[in-house]
Each structure stands twice: as C-alpha cells, then as structure tokens.
Scaffold this active site. Structure first.
Site, PDB file in Angstrom:
ATOM      1  N   ARG A   1      29.077  45.178  -3.407  1.00 36.56           N
ATOM      2  CA  ARG A   1      29.423  44.728  -4.748  1.00 36.56           C
ATOM      3  C   ARG A   1      29.838  43.349  -4.889  1.00 36.56           C
ATOM      4  NH1 ARG A   1      34.112  47.404  -3.146  1.00 36.56           N
ATOM      5  NH2 ARG A   1      36.083  46.089  -3.258  1.00 36.56           N
TER       6      ARG A   1
ATOM      7  N   GLU B   1      35.172  41.076  -0.832  1.00 41.87           N
ATOM      8  CA  GLU B   1      34.610  41.031  -2.201  1.00 41.87           C
ATOM      9  C   GLU B   1      34.363  39.843  -2.833  1.00 41.87           C
ATOM     10  OE1 GLU B   1      37.361  44.174  -3.870  1.00 41.87           O
ATOM     11  OE2 GLU B   1      38.822  42.637  -4.182  1.00 41.87           O
TER      12      GLU B   1
ATOM     13  N   ASP C   1      38.712  39.980 -12.742  1.00 40.69           N
ATOM     14  CA  ASP C   1      37.772  38.884 -12.284  1.00 40.69           C
ATOM     15  C   ASP C   1      37.080  37.988 -13.448  1.00 40.69           C
ATOM     16  OD1 ASP C   1      38.499  40.310 -10.172  1.00 40.69           O
ATOM     17  OD2 ASP C   1      36.197  40.946  -9.710  1.00 40.69           O
TER      18      ASP C   1
HETATM   19  C1  FRU Z   1      37.734  42.380  -7.494  1.00 40.02           C
HETATM   20  C2  FRU Z   1      37.135  43.554  -7.736  1.00 40.02           C
HETATM   21  C3  FRU Z   1      35.644  43.671  -7.609  1.00 40.02           C
HETATM   22  C4  FRU Z   1      35.192  44.375  -8.471  1.00 40.02           C
HETATM   23  C5  FRU Z   1      35.917  44.270  -9.645  1.00 40.02           C
HETATM   24  C6  FRU Z   1      36.074  45.454 -10.307  1.00 40.02           C
HETATM   25  O1  FRU Z   1      38.987  42.179  -8.262  1.00 40.02           O
HETATM   26  O2  FRU Z   1      37.530  44.470  -7.135  1.00 40.02           O
HETATM   27  O3  FRU Z   1      35.264  43.573  -6.212  1.00 40.02           O
HETATM   28  O4  FRU Z   1      33.823  44.218  -8.849  1.00 40.02           O
HETATM   29  O5  FRU Z   1      37.267  43.899  -9.198  1.00 40.02           O
HETATM   30  O6  FRU Z   1      36.827  45.456 -11.770  1.00 40.02           O
END
Ligand code: FRU
Length: 576
Positions: free
Chosen positions: A270, A327, A153
């Site tokens: 998160r 997310e 991300d």
């Molecule tokens: C999305 C995710 C987020 C998390 C991150 C961890 O791709 O799963 O929710 O914060 O990647 O790398």
C-alpha cells in the site's frame, strides 16, 4: 426399557422439576426482554435530491449502522455511522449535489423499529452553519484538522494552479478511523486551509487508502491537455490491495481510471508515492510491500506514463514490530546544505530514514535507520510535489487527544516543516524547521534581553498572558543542571549533564551547538512542537493544554544559566 425410564425419573425427579422450572423462567425472561427491547429492522426510504447535502445525525459511541445510497440502481455511497436515533452530538454532511432531481434510495441496516430518524430525510444547501465550528474546545487553532470526522495520514500533497493541495485520510461520518475517503483541503499559504469536499470515495476496490499525487507537466499520461496538465493521484484500494489512479484537471473534481495501474504484489502492499526522476526522464513509484515473515520493504517501480509500471528494485526495512520502512514511504532528493552534492532520502511512516544514491532504478543506502522526529505520535508524513519555491515541505499526521466530549472532529496534521540535508557534527542529517510562512501568524510580541538565571531568580516571563504561542529561546546552560521552560503547565526540561530534553515523559537528545541550546516551541491546544539544535531535533508532544493556564515560566537549577535571547509571540488562529 420402561422400567429403566421409570427408575431414571424417580431418582432424578427433583432435578427434572427444577430444570423445567429454570427453563420456563429463562424463556419468560427472554420473552420479556424481547418484548421490551425494540426490534431492529432493515430500513429503506426514497427521497429526491433537492439540496447540496444530505444531513446525517451522529451520536459518538452509538451502535454502528450500515448506510447505503443507491442512485440509478448503483450502490454509490456505503459507510458505517454511529447513527443518532435520538439527540445527535453533531451532524455529518454528505454531498448529494451531483444527483439533484434524482430519486435516491437510502438503505439502513439495521435501525430501531419505529425509529423516526429518517422519516423526513434532512437536506441542506450548506454543509452547516454551526457558529461554533473551528472554535471547539479541543480544536487546534493553527493545525489543520478536518471540519468534521476523523483524519489520519496526509495524502496527495501537491502544489497545483496556485494552491497547495492537502488530501487526507478521512472518515466523514464519524470521529473514529473508518470509511477511508480522501478528504481535500486547499491553501494559498500553507497555513489557512479550506476544505473543498471529499475527493475520493470508497468503491468496489475498497476503502481509499493513502498515496501521493503529482502534476503531469509533460502530459505523459494523456490525461491532461496542452497547457492544462492533470493532477494525478495514486491510492490503494484496500480490498483489492491494487494501486489505483485518479486525476483532475481543475483541482476540484476527480475521475478514477477504470482499472488499477498495479495489481497486488505480495500480502500487504500500500501507500504508493510517485515522483518525477529528471535524469532518467521517467516516473518512479515507491510502494510499501510486506514480504514473507513480516519483512517490511519498499518496492521501486518505474513508468513512462503513470499508467504502466515496471518493478525495478526493492529495499528491505525492519521486520514485524521494527517499524523501519514500514508503510507510507517517501522518497526525495536534497542538496547537502553548503555544497553542490545531492543525496536521496527514503523514509517510512515512523520517519526513520536512509540516505543514499539513486540511479533511476536502484536506491543504494549509505547511512541507514537514522531517527527522524523524536516526539510522540507524529506519523505517516508526506512532502509536497512541485513546491513552487523548490523547498521540501513536510506535513505529518499528529495524533491528538481530541475524541473528547461531543467533539465533531478528531486528529490533526502537524505544522508544515521545511526539510534540509545538513552536514552536522553527528554526520549527514535530515533537519526539520517550521516553515517561514508561520511567522505570518504572529500577533503580539514579548521580547526579553540577556539575563542570568539561577537559584532564586524571578520568573522573567511573568508578564506573559498567552494561549497560542511561539517561543524562541537561546541559552548557554553554564553551570546549571536543569533549565526548565514551563509552557502553560507543560514543563520542557533540559538536562545539561545528559544533554536531553524531556516533555511529558518523552525524552530526546538535544546536543549543544557551540555551547548553546536554541529552541523554537509552538504551543497549540493539542500540544507542543519543539525544535532544538536548529532542526536536528523535532519533538512534537501531544498533550491537551488546559485553557485556563496562560502562563510561561523559565527557571534554572543547580547553577547559573546564561539566557541570550527570548522572544514570545502570541499567535492568531488560522480559522477565524
Ligand atoms: C498509516 C496507514 C496507511 C494506510 C492508512 C489507512 O497510518 O495505516 O498505511 O494507507 O493508514 O488509513
């Protein structure tokens, strides 16, 4: 008793003998194996930090070793790594400049007995002078990808002191997901990125998961000073699952607040994204929270000072495998083009979104679960805070097939996209178009005029010889059933009857606008990003393009199509 034992031995004599034989054989084999395979041992080595970087050799796919660096009695860096105990595929560079002159203990659990990998701990003043860097076979040439290691991300996207800041989920020591660290790159033009070293490293709260950043112009947090506002970033500690804060006043170095700003709410929570809400003069956080029974939701919180947060409302998304509002939430307001009305947009990682109103506490969706991008593997997009021209610019993680051969990096970001809210035949829609800055990459131009295309027509693009490409095409399908643009071996096929586009097995609707199709296509080594219907369709399709194919072709079948414009631009690399 004795008799019974004798009887047992007699009647089972052969079984007992063969059993003993088998067990002996087994132990001899095991002993043989043990003596052949080198034992694995814990390893520790002390060195004095003298240069800027510790050099770590990586062999893609080698067994993972756990490394710890202890400085002043504190476990300061800990991560796993596919350690090359023989010839490495590539070298990772860990910044040790802040400990210069200090004794550092390097612990490895486990390492092959007798391994000489750290006998001489390698240090370097630069993070590599690899002349092939950014020229690697699978390296996207106008997409951001990490210098080395893995990314997923984009994080903390913000404009600060004349630079766009792009943080990113980074594994600095391997090309697979793990050791989540915030990598950090800066750019003056959204195109040319320079990595300036990792910003946030895993700590006792866990790996550094995703989040956003803001500039605290009014110094509500007290973390900046008059005329020197702080950049404030929010992230999830992926062990405590609390939301944490880090800040910077120089855009390069970061400090973490000593305690989280928000404890875990429920189960999985998160990816905090924070914005300033001017009408209510407060900060608003959107946070992904998994409720009971797999219910995805976005929690809204408010704060006067970025440190104390109050829960004010929440919105439900899909359940379980239904990724609506799952997310990486994003939340922003946009003016409806051509009017003075504004609406709020709430999206999740898969880019499905809701349009609605927001009063500073409650988001009321008016249109729900609209499809965002319709390609393959574009995820977890974020938009810039404080964009200087007031644009809403988005970058997403574009999964790429780059874990190939000895590559030292993996994955990339999409090109930057400008988002707008437009009233279309279908209703209110979020549109995505490539940012204007990309025009700066144009090198050679090929222009073609109007033409009719049908059965037996010659390929109008036969003169093109190209690698990195931007293609702009406008046509009326007329009586043609299919119009196909073959981009360096990847067919982009328009089905006139269904008004659909198909690329490498991915199909998406591309409705005609006033009888016409208008496409913009960017082709890099890692795939195509296709825009149709003036941004109504954004279709990124990841596919490694064969370097030897440098041709384009355009054809129509089942009738005649009228091409009104074709422009092809060869693009420059952003790296060299
Ligand atoms: C999305 C995710 C987020 C998390 C991150 C961890 O791709 O799963 O929710 O914060 O990647 O790398």
């Amino acid at each position: 008793m004795v008799n019974r034992l004798l009887h047992f031995f007699k009647s089972n004599f052969m079984k007992i003998v063969s059993g003993i034989f088998f067990l002996t054989l087994l132990s001899i084999t095991a002993w043989g194996q043990q003596s052949n395979a080198p034992a694995e041992v814990n390893y520790s080595n002390y060195f004095t930090a003298e240069k800027n970087f510790l050099v770590l050799p990586v062999k893609n796919g080698a067994p993972k070793r756990n490394i710890e660096l202890w400085v002043d009695g504190v476990n300061t860096r800990f991560f796993d790594i596919e350690l090359a105990e023989d010839t490495p595929d590539w070298l990772a560079y860990l910044d040790i400049s802040q400990w210069k002159g200090k004794q550092v203990e390097l612990r490895v659990d486990k390492i092959k007995q007798g391994s000489r990998v750290f006998n001489a701990v390698a240090q370097s003043d630069t993070d590599g002078d690899d002349s092939n860097l950014y020229k690697e076979k699978f390296r996207g040439q106008f997409h951001f990808s990490p210098k080395r290691g893995w990314t997923n991300d984009p994080n903390g996207m913000v404009y600060y002191n004349g630079e766009y800041h792009l943080f990113f989920q980074h594994n600095p020591y391997g090309r697979g997901w793990g050791n989540m660290t915030w990598g950090h790159a800066v750019s003056k033009d959204l195109l040319h990125w320079e990595e300036v070293g990792d910003a946030l490293h895993p700590d006792q709260s866990g790996p550094m998961f995703s989040g956003g950043a803001v500039i605290d112009e009014k110094n509500t947090s007290g973390l900046g000073s008059p005329g020197k506002p702080a950049m404030v970033a929010f992230y999830t500690g992926a062990r405590s699952w609390a939301q944490c804060l880090a800040w910077s006043t120089d855009g390069r170095t970061f400090q973490k607040l000593d305690k989280p700003v928000l404890p875990r709410i429920n189960k999985d929570n998160r990816d905090p994204k924070v914005i300033w809400h001017e009408p209510s003069k407060q900060w608003v956080m959107v946070l992904y929270v998994e409720r009971d029974k797999g219910q995805h939701s976005i929690q809204f919180l408010t704060s006067p000072n970025l440190k104390n947060w109050t829960k004010v409302s929440s919105v439900n998304g899909g359940i379980g495998g239904d990724g609506y509002l799952f997310e990486c939430p994003e939340f922003f307001e946009l003016k409806i083009e051509g009017s003075n009305e504004k609406k709020w947009i709430l999206t999740g990682a898969n880019s499905e979104y809701a349009i609605g109103t927001f009063d500073g506490k409650v988001f009321k969706p008016e249109i729900e679960k609209l499809k965002g991008q319709q390609g393959r593997d574009f995820y977890a997009a974020q938009t810039f805070s404080n964009e200087p021209k007031g644009r809403r610019i988005e970058i997403g993680w574009w999964r790429t097939n780059t874990d190939r051969e000895g590559m030292n990096f993996n994955q990339s970001m999409s090109i930057p996209l400008e988002l707008k809210l437009e009233s279309r035949a279908q209703g209110l829609r979020l549109t995505r178009m490539p940012v204007k800055e990309l025009e700066g990459l144009r090198d050679k131009t090929y222009s073609f005029g109007k033409m009719k295309l049908g059965k037996g027509s010659a390929n109008p693009l036969a003169s093109v010889d190209i690698e990195l490409a931007e293609i702009r095409l406008e046509f009326a399908p007329g009586t043609a059933k299919d119009v196909a643009l073959n981009v360096r071996g990847v067919p982009v096929v328009y089905n006139a009857e269904k008004q659909q586009l198909t690329i490498d097995g991915v199909t998406a609707p591309a409705p005609l606008i006033k009888g016409k199709q208008r496409w913009i296509i960017y082709a890099d080594r890692t795939g195509l990003e296709v825009f149709a219907g003036d941004g109504l369709l954004f279709m990124p399709v990841n596919i490694n393009i064969k370097p030897e194919n440098r041709t384009l072709s355009l054809s129509a079948s089942g009738g005649t199509a009228a091409i009104s414009d074709i422009k092809v631009y060869a693009l420059k690399s952003i790296w060299h």
